[in-house]
Design a protein around this motif. Sequence first.
Motif, PDB file in Angstrom:
ATOM      1  N   ASP A  93       1.530   0.075  -2.813  1.00 44.32           N
ATOM      2  CA  ASP A  93       1.307  -0.387  -1.438  1.00 44.32           C
ATOM      3  C   ASP A  93       0.963   0.778  -0.524  1.00 44.32           C
ATOM      4  OD1 ASP A  93       1.545  -2.557   0.654  1.00 44.32           O
ATOM      5  OD2 ASP A  93       3.046  -1.148   1.406  1.00 44.32           O
ATOM      6  N   TYR A  94       1.652   1.899  -0.694  1.00 45.15           N
ATOM      7  CA  TYR A  94       1.392   3.053   0.164  1.00 45.15           C
ATOM      8  C   TYR A  94      -0.025   3.577  -0.032  1.00 45.15           C
ATOM      9  CZ  TYR A  94       1.604   7.702   2.189  1.00 45.15           C
ATOM     10  OH  TYR A  94       1.328   8.828   2.944  1.00 45.15           O
ATOM     11  N   ALA A  95      -0.475   3.656  -1.280  1.00 43.26           N
ATOM     12  CA  ALA A  95      -1.819   4.172  -1.545  1.00 43.26           C
ATOM     13  C   ALA A  95      -2.892   3.319  -0.878  1.00 43.26           C
ATOM     14  CB  ALA A  95      -2.058   4.241  -3.051  1.00 43.26           C
ATOM     15  N   GLY A 103      -3.429   8.621   6.202  1.00 38.22           N
ATOM     16  CA  GLY A 103      -4.105   9.872   5.843  1.00 38.22           C
ATOM     17  C   GLY A 103      -4.929   9.827   4.580  1.00 38.22           C
ATOM     18  N   GLY A 104      -5.102   8.657   3.988  1.00 39.43           N
ATOM     19  CA  GLY A 104      -5.857   8.564   2.737  1.00 39.43           C
ATOM     20  C   GLY A 104      -5.133   9.206   1.571  1.00 39.43           C
ATOM     21  N   GLY A 125      -0.271  18.277  -1.282  1.00 45.65           N
ATOM     22  CA  GLY A 125      -0.591  17.843   0.073  1.00 45.65           C
ATOM     23  C   GLY A 125      -1.301  16.514   0.135  1.00 45.65           C
ATOM     24  N   LYS A 126      -1.458  15.851  -1.028  1.00 41.74           N
ATOM     25  CA  LYS A 126      -2.207  14.600  -1.094  1.00 41.74           C
ATOM     26  C   LYS A 126      -1.346  13.390  -1.451  1.00 41.74           C
ATOM     27  CE  LYS A 126      -6.229  17.149  -2.887  1.00 41.74           C
ATOM     28  NZ  LYS A 126      -7.174  17.267  -4.043  1.00 41.74           N
ATOM     29  N   ILE A 127      -0.072  13.609  -1.738  1.00 42.55           N
ATOM     30  CA  ILE A 127       0.751  12.539  -2.282  1.00 42.55           C
ATOM     31  C   ILE A 127       2.029  12.345  -1.476  1.00 42.55           C
ATOM     32  CG2 ILE A 127      -0.118  12.815  -4.632  1.00 42.55           C
ATOM     33  CD1 ILE A 127       2.408  14.475  -5.240  1.00 42.55           C
ATOM     34  N   LEU A 128       2.568  11.136  -1.562  1.00 45.75           N
ATOM     35  CA  LEU A 128       3.814  10.824  -0.873  1.00 45.75           C
ATOM     36  C   LEU A 128       5.024  11.298  -1.659  1.00 45.75           C
ATOM     37  CD1 LEU A 128       5.301   9.316   1.438  1.00 45.75           C
ATOM     38  CD2 LEU A 128       5.291   7.286  -0.048  1.00 45.75           C
ATOM     39  N   MET A 129       5.003  11.117  -2.976  1.00 49.29           N
ATOM     40  CA  MET A 129       6.168  11.424  -3.802  1.00 49.29           C
ATOM     41  C   MET A 129       5.760  12.130  -5.082  1.00 49.29           C
ATOM     42  SD  MET A 129       8.410   7.922  -3.565  1.00 49.29           S
ATOM     43  CE  MET A 129       8.986   7.287  -1.993  1.00 49.29           C
TER      44      MET A 129
END
Length: 436
Positions: free
Chosen positions: A189-191, A196-197, A270-274
């Motif tokens: 869902d987050y992706a 911020g893409g 710097g591109k990912i949430l987790m």
Amino acid sequence: MQDVNRRTFLTFTGLGALSIGALALTGCAPGTSGSAGGGGGAAAGTIRFAWWGGVDRQKAYIASLDSFSKSFPEITVEPEFGDYDAYQERMTTQMAARDVPEVFWIPSPQVLTYRDAGIYRPLDDIDALDLSAFTDAEIKLFQLDGELNTLPKSMFSPILRYNKTFLDQDGVTIPEKLTWEGLSELLIDYAKNNSGGHKGTTYGAYHDMPFESYLRQRGEDLWTKDGKLGASTESVAEWINWWETLRKAGATTSISEQDGIQPGWGDTGGKILMSFANSNHIVDEAPVFPDYEFDQRDLPAFADAEAGYHFTYYSRFAMYQGTEDDRVAAAAELMNFNLNSLDLLKLVGLSAGAPPSAKLLDSYESSASADEQKVIASTRDVATREQRARSEAPAGSGTWRDILVRELEGVTLGDRSVKDASKNFVSAVTSEIEKA
């Protein structure tokens, strides 16, 4: 991580086996020991000390030996260090020549391999060894098959790390009780819905300690007490499928975007949430992105997860079996320094994990950095959890991570099914252990 029998052209970095005369400095009177069997005598002599790590760790340990030498002016320490892979290569050569450093770190895949090679000196007859910070139960936990021949230099556990800056920006809430299914849904869902893409995570099916936790939650063990692979093909397939669901849904960075199965943190952090990691990794990795705040928490768990699935990994070090009797006390004092010195801990920090001594960790806490405070919190959290017994990797298993990566590459390239990759992994690892 590579098996120590694999030959590479990696160059060993740093000072190698060069003696550093400046390490024989002045200070207080040396300790003594009067035990039989080589454990007695004054703490004096030349001791080789081997460890691995990057330049910063090497510099920190070299500096820490100044503090050690002030207390033990009769002991000269000769440092030997290199990067992780080169360290194992060098140890292989030294083991074959029976020319192993008196005190040395043990790579995780080699704990039992080195033991079976007979290079550990028993530690329970050395009076100079100070284990007063540990309870009898803890000392028993450190033993390998009932023998105290290694000690933990640090400890850590698998965790789920998250970018708190991204979390706050996008109003994401992580459930207190997080399941694997719930995490998958959150990342997908987050992706699809973030400002911020960013992606949910990297493709990380190669992560060894989270994989082990996943197995333990299913009632299996990565390694059994009798030295076999404990993972079933079914559980391996479920693990890979969990990651494939994320990858195919676009919740992970693509394999090309992360430049292979094992992404570099500097390229993807710097591109990912987790991301999945070990509890100590935040110390070195968070500063790579100073504009973001990172935090960490316990891994997700199945609703019916097997009791005692949590575990603490102890990174070990040892004394060489061939240590001369008149150097045992000196080697023991160097081990004491690694186990108990607040001066050392303040120089090297928690990059390699928290100290196994709770007393030492308590003493260090007030000087810990913000990220190190998070390591301490994770360490204490896991310490409160029920933990069933855990076995070390058996001899011959040193290439198991390479085998897993190979099979994951086959799956992501479409060259083989998840079912076949799982069978191949179990078969290949089992074969390597049987041949050892």
